[in-house]
Write an enzyme that holds these catalytic residues in place. Structure first.
Site, PDB file in Angstrom:
ATOM      1  CG  HIS A 120      -2.341   2.594  -2.500  1.00 18.00           C
ATOM      2  ND1 HIS A 120      -2.367   2.950  -0.788  1.00 18.00           N
ATOM      3  CD2 HIS A 120      -4.193   2.324  -2.247  1.00 18.00           C
ATOM      4  CE1 HIS A 120      -3.200   2.024  -0.437  1.00 18.00           C
ATOM      5  NE2 HIS A 120      -4.194   1.893  -1.777  1.00 18.00           N
ATOM      6  CB  CYS A 160      -0.236  13.205 -18.616  1.00 14.40           C
ATOM      7  SG  CYS A 160      -1.864  13.989 -19.318  1.00 14.40           S
ATOM      8  N   GLY A 220       2.997  -4.607   8.909  1.00 13.85           N
ATOM      9  CA  GLY A 220       3.171  -3.244   8.942  1.00 13.85           C
ATOM     10  C   GLY A 220       1.859  -2.652   8.737  1.00 13.85           C
ATOM     11  CD  GLN A 253      -2.185  -1.776   2.790  1.00 11.28           C
ATOM     12  OE1 GLN A 253      -3.234  -1.107   2.977  1.00 11.28           O
ATOM     13  NE2 GLN A 253      -1.492  -2.332   3.662  1.00 11.28           N
ATOM     14  CB  CYS A 259      -2.088  11.607 -23.231  1.00 12.47           C
ATOM     15  SG  CYS A 259      -0.405  12.457 -22.788  1.00 12.47           S
TER      16      CYS A 259
END
Length: 329
Positions: free
Chosen positions: A176, A184, A275, A158, A187
């Site tokens: 993530h 961008c 963790g 994560q 595009c």
């Protein structure tokens, strides 16, 4: 204690063979809270919270859990990177939320507000040299060795800090995204964050600001006046808006990525959380899926997690300190 441990180990062995649920309470082992010795590198700021000293019974049970898995699925979170000097958000006393009143960028705010994007990129520009210099710690390197040994089927992190990649992890999904990549919004082109830093420098040759502390995503704390004249480049291909290739708070993880991770989970025979408090649903969902599939779960984390009730084994301790004594047999 020895008799109790033998019974627990026998139940755990049965669980891992048959993927049967155990009453999770019997495997939550209690230790006296103390500040454990530091396993962070010299000169690294300690963002690891006070934790219990991990007892030998916990370590032996975790060793047994890992040994009996042939296709281990690992989910990691910010608690892994705190040992590299990167703070997390939620840890008591040392997390970003505990130390400041600042909150991470929201997806909707970034997309709709040019001023918010200017502020974000100015702070990110200042924090980038420090944030990008962080290196993997012993826990990252151990997981990479487990992969080399054939123990580890897949890692889902994560974290957005690229430390698994820096450690050489190949069987990896960055759930993530990663702040070392830029995309961008127009595009969809992907580029390197390091290249964008050079463009920032070219556009802002005389601009400077002092960082006041780096967040888990590389953000730092600057006031509005400091960022007023900071210039932000556009996409070199289409002139569109540039955004770090990460899932901001309030956004959702790409459906194809989620399905890919579910597929890797289905191929696995055990889940180890390392963790993470699993407070964010994007990671927690895979613990729910593991429970549905009767895949046994072990958790290594400082403090409680959202999935404690789904775990057959819970070990409290520093990631590097505990994993360093676990062999990928």
């Amino acid at each position: 204690m020895h008799s109790h441990y033998s019974k627990v180990k026998l139940y755990l062995s049965s669980l891992l063979k048959n993927k049967m649920r155990l009453p999770w309470q019997i495997l939550f082992l209690h230790t006296a809270p103390v500040r454990s010795s530091s396993s962070t590198s010299a000169g690294v700021v300690n963002f690891v919270p006070v934790c219990s000293s991990t007892d030998s019974t916990s370590r032996e049970l975790l060793q047994d859990f890992v040994s009996r898995s042939a296709r281990l699925f690992v989910i990691t979170g910010a608690g892994l990177s705190t040992e590299s000097g990167i703070p997390d958000y939620r840890s008591e006393g040392v997390g970003l939320y505990a130390r400041t009143d600042r909150r991470p960028m929201q997806h909707a705010e970034f997309v709709r507000s040019a001023k918010s994007r200017q502020r974000y990129w100015a702070r990110n520009f200042v924090g980038w040299p420090q944030f990008s210099s962080h290196q993997p710690n012993s826990a990252h390197r151990i997981l990479q060795r487990w992969e080399e040994r054939g123990k580890l089927h897949w890692v889902v992190t994560q974290n957005v800090d690229a430390l698994h990649s820096k450690a050489g992890q190949k069987r990896l999904t960055e759930l993530h995204g990663c702040v070392h990549r830029v995309m961008c919004l127009g595009c969809g082109a992907i580029s390197a964050r390091e290249a964008l830093q050079k463009r920032f420098l070219a556009l802002n040759p005389e601009w400077s600001a002092q960082a006041g502390g780096v967040a888990p995503d590389g953000d730092v704390f600057l006031d509005d006046e400091q960022v007023l004249h900071f210039r932000v480049p556009s996409c070199e291909d289409c002139g569109g808006t540039l955004k770090p290739e990460v899932t901001f708070f309030g956004d959702t993880v790409n459906k194809a990525t989620v399905q890919f991770v579910h597929d890797r989970l289905a191929e696995s025979d055990a889940v180890l959380v390392v963790g993470s408090s699993l407070q964010v649903y994007s990671g927690y969902r895979f613990l729910l899926a593991a429970s549905d599939r009767k895949i046994p779960v072990a958790i290594l984390n400082i403090g409680s997690t959202r999935a404690d009730h789904l775990a057959q084994l819970k070990v409290s301790g520093r990631c590097g300190e505990v994993l360093s004594v676990i062999q990928p047999l």
